[in-house]
Motif scaffolding. Structure first.
Motif, PDB file in Angstrom:
ATOM      1  N   UNK A  60     -11.900  -5.315  -4.338  1.00  0.00           N
ATOM      2  CA  UNK A  60     -10.323  -5.199  -5.087  1.00  0.00           C
ATOM      3  C   UNK A  60     -10.325  -3.942  -5.329  1.00  0.00           C
ATOM      4  N   UNK A  61     -10.929  -3.050  -4.709  1.00  0.00           N
ATOM      5  CA  UNK A  61     -10.458  -1.683  -4.240  1.00  0.00           C
ATOM      6  C   UNK A  61      -9.762  -1.956  -3.049  1.00  0.00           C
ATOM      7  N   UNK A  62     -10.620  -2.574  -2.051  1.00  0.00           N
ATOM      8  CA  UNK A  62     -10.510  -2.524  -0.712  1.00  0.00           C
ATOM      9  C   UNK A  62      -8.975  -3.129  -0.777  1.00  0.00           C
ATOM     10  N   UNK A  63      -9.031  -4.152  -1.126  1.00  0.00           N
ATOM     11  CA  UNK A  63      -7.431  -4.947  -1.526  1.00  0.00           C
ATOM     12  C   UNK A  63      -6.230  -3.710  -1.907  1.00  0.00           C
ATOM     13  N   UNK A  64      -6.699  -2.886  -2.764  1.00  0.00           N
ATOM     14  CA  UNK A  64      -5.120  -2.281  -3.674  1.00  0.00           C
ATOM     15  C   UNK A  64      -5.546  -1.117  -2.245  1.00  0.00           C
ATOM     16  N   UNK A  65      -5.892  -0.649  -1.908  1.00  0.00           N
ATOM     17  CA  UNK A  65      -5.932   0.147  -0.508  1.00  0.00           C
ATOM     18  C   UNK A  65      -4.550  -0.181   0.477  1.00  0.00           C
ATOM     19  N   UNK A  66      -5.305  -1.246   1.610  1.00  0.00           N
ATOM     20  CA  UNK A  66      -5.108  -1.794   2.288  1.00  0.00           C
ATOM     21  C   UNK A  66      -3.214  -2.591   1.944  1.00  0.00           C
ATOM     22  N   UNK A  67      -3.128  -2.621   0.274  1.00  0.00           N
ATOM     23  CA  UNK A  67      -1.347  -2.966   0.212  1.00  0.00           C
ATOM     24  C   UNK A  67      -0.631  -1.303   0.230  1.00  0.00           C
ATOM     25  N   UNK A  68      -1.813  -1.010   0.175  1.00  0.00           N
ATOM     26  CA  UNK A  68      -0.755   0.802  -0.207  1.00  0.00           C
ATOM     27  C   UNK A  68      -1.135   1.095   1.312  1.00  0.00           C
ATOM     28  N   UNK A  69      -1.277   1.032   2.192  1.00  0.00           N
ATOM     29  CA  UNK A  69      -1.445   1.393   3.780  1.00  0.00           C
ATOM     30  C   UNK A  69      -0.991  -0.299   3.996  1.00  0.00           C
ATOM     31  N   UNK A  70      -0.215  -0.817   4.144  1.00  0.00           N
ATOM     32  CA  UNK A  70       0.362  -1.665   4.399  1.00  0.00           C
ATOM     33  C   UNK A  70       2.338  -1.244   3.353  1.00  0.00           C
ATOM     34  N   UNK A  71       2.248  -0.686   2.666  1.00  0.00           N
ATOM     35  CA  UNK A  71       3.563  -0.783   2.670  1.00  0.00           C
ATOM     36  C   UNK A  71       3.726   0.938   3.246  1.00  0.00           C
ATOM     37  N   UNK A  72       3.056   1.404   2.811  1.00  0.00           N
ATOM     38  CA  UNK A  72       3.133   2.844   3.700  1.00  0.00           C
ATOM     39  C   UNK A  72       3.568   2.771   4.919  1.00  0.00           C
ATOM     40  N   UNK A  73       3.081   1.268   6.029  1.00  0.00           N
ATOM     41  CA  UNK A  73       3.775   1.074   7.478  1.00  0.00           C
ATOM     42  C   UNK A  73       4.786   0.232   7.629  1.00  0.00           C
ATOM     43  N   UNK A  74       5.633  -0.468   6.504  1.00  0.00           N
ATOM     44  CA  UNK A  74       7.007  -1.020   6.514  1.00  0.00           C
ATOM     45  C   UNK A  74       6.594  -2.029   5.921  1.00  0.00           C
ATOM     46  N   UNK A  75       5.101  -3.111   5.906  1.00  0.00           N
ATOM     47  CA  UNK A  75       5.070  -4.294   5.943  1.00  0.00           C
ATOM     48  C   UNK A  75       4.873  -4.014   4.618  1.00  0.00           C
ATOM     49  N   UNK A  76       5.915  -4.829   3.624  1.00  0.00           N
ATOM     50  CA  UNK A  76       6.045  -5.722   2.405  1.00  0.00           C
ATOM     51  C   UNK A  76       5.396  -6.325   1.912  1.00  0.00           C
ATOM     52  N   UNK A  77       6.097  -7.415   3.243  1.00  0.00           N
ATOM     53  CA  UNK A  77       5.223  -8.847   2.981  1.00  0.00           C
ATOM     54  C   UNK A  77       3.384  -9.337   2.789  1.00  0.00           C
ATOM     55  N   UNK A  78       3.018  -8.270   3.478  1.00  0.00           N
ATOM     56  CA  UNK A  78       1.198  -8.293   3.402  1.00  0.00           C
ATOM     57  C   UNK A  78       1.247  -7.557   2.408  1.00  0.00           C
ATOM     58  N   UNK A  79       1.659  -6.205   1.884  1.00  0.00           N
ATOM     59  CA  UNK A  79       1.190  -5.448   1.157  1.00  0.00           C
ATOM     60  C   UNK A  79       1.171  -5.905  -0.356  1.00  0.00           C
ATOM     61  N   UNK A  80       2.490  -7.222  -0.602  1.00  0.00           N
ATOM     62  CA  UNK A  80       2.362  -8.172  -1.645  1.00  0.00           C
ATOM     63  C   UNK A  80       1.375  -9.386  -1.420  1.00  0.00           C
ATOM     64  N   UNK A  81       0.725  -9.352  -0.524  1.00  0.00           N
ATOM     65  CA  UNK A  81      -0.193 -10.229  -0.622  1.00  0.00           C
ATOM     66  C   UNK A  81      -1.333  -9.212  -0.758  1.00  0.00           C
ATOM     67  N   UNK A  82      -1.955  -8.182  -0.598  1.00  0.00           N
ATOM     68  CA  UNK A  82      -2.681  -7.968  -0.840  1.00  0.00           C
ATOM     69  C   UNK A  82      -2.662  -7.244  -2.373  1.00  0.00           C
TER      70      UNK A  82
END
Length: 156
Positions: A60-82
């Motif tokens: 769960x923590x890994x998914x949360x961190x990945x979502x933040x990383x994707x959001x910071x990188x400008x990938x909102x679709x992947x951030x939403x999935x994570x």
């Protein structure tokens, strides 16, 4: 077999019957992580519920961190999935402790350590206090939060 693993298997069957691809893939990921941990090491073994909780918490923590990383990188679709996967996994975790409950546990452990030492715990004993509190909260509070509370109590 642990209670969480059984629940994941039942939910996987239900997701397959409902043709819920999101739930199916997320549950399979969690089951794979648990099964990997079961066979890691010299011999296969069944995990305790606390170990299963630790694995689900890590995923769960890994998914949360990945979502933040994707959001910071400008990938909102992947951030939403994570983020959705992280949110989905929280249903398999125990109810988190409230701040007041956590403070009460930290205070009780500080008092117990003080009674054992005969003096107020110092930064030298911080690790032991944090470890004892983490054992008591067993996945219901973040270790970073626990450490911050213990440090604040020691320094006050």
């Amino acid at each position: 077999m642990g209670e969480i693993k059984n629940r994941l298997r039942k939910d996987l069957t239900a997701a397959m019957k409902q043709r819920d691809d999101f739930a199916k893939s997320t549950i399979r990921m969690a089951l794979a992580a648990i099964q990997y941990a079961e066979v890691a090491g010299d011999q296969a073994r069944n995990l305790s519920e606390a170990e299963e909780i630790a694995i689900i918490t890590k995923e769960q923590r890994s998914r949360t961190e990945s979502a933040q990383t994707y959001a910071d990188a400008g990938r909102p679709e992947l951030a939403e999935k994570e983020a959705a996967e992280a949110d989905f996994l929280t249903r398999y975790l125990p109810q988190p402790l409230s701040q007041d409950e956590l403070v009460a546990i930290v205070d009780a452990q500080m008092a117990a350590t003080e009674a054992e030492l005969g003096a107020k715990p110092t930064m030298r004993q911080m690790g032991a206090v944090v470890k004892a509190v983490n054992e008591k909260v067993a996945g219901r509070a973040d270790g970073k939060t626990v450490a911050g509370l213990v440090k604040a109590r020691i320094n006050s």
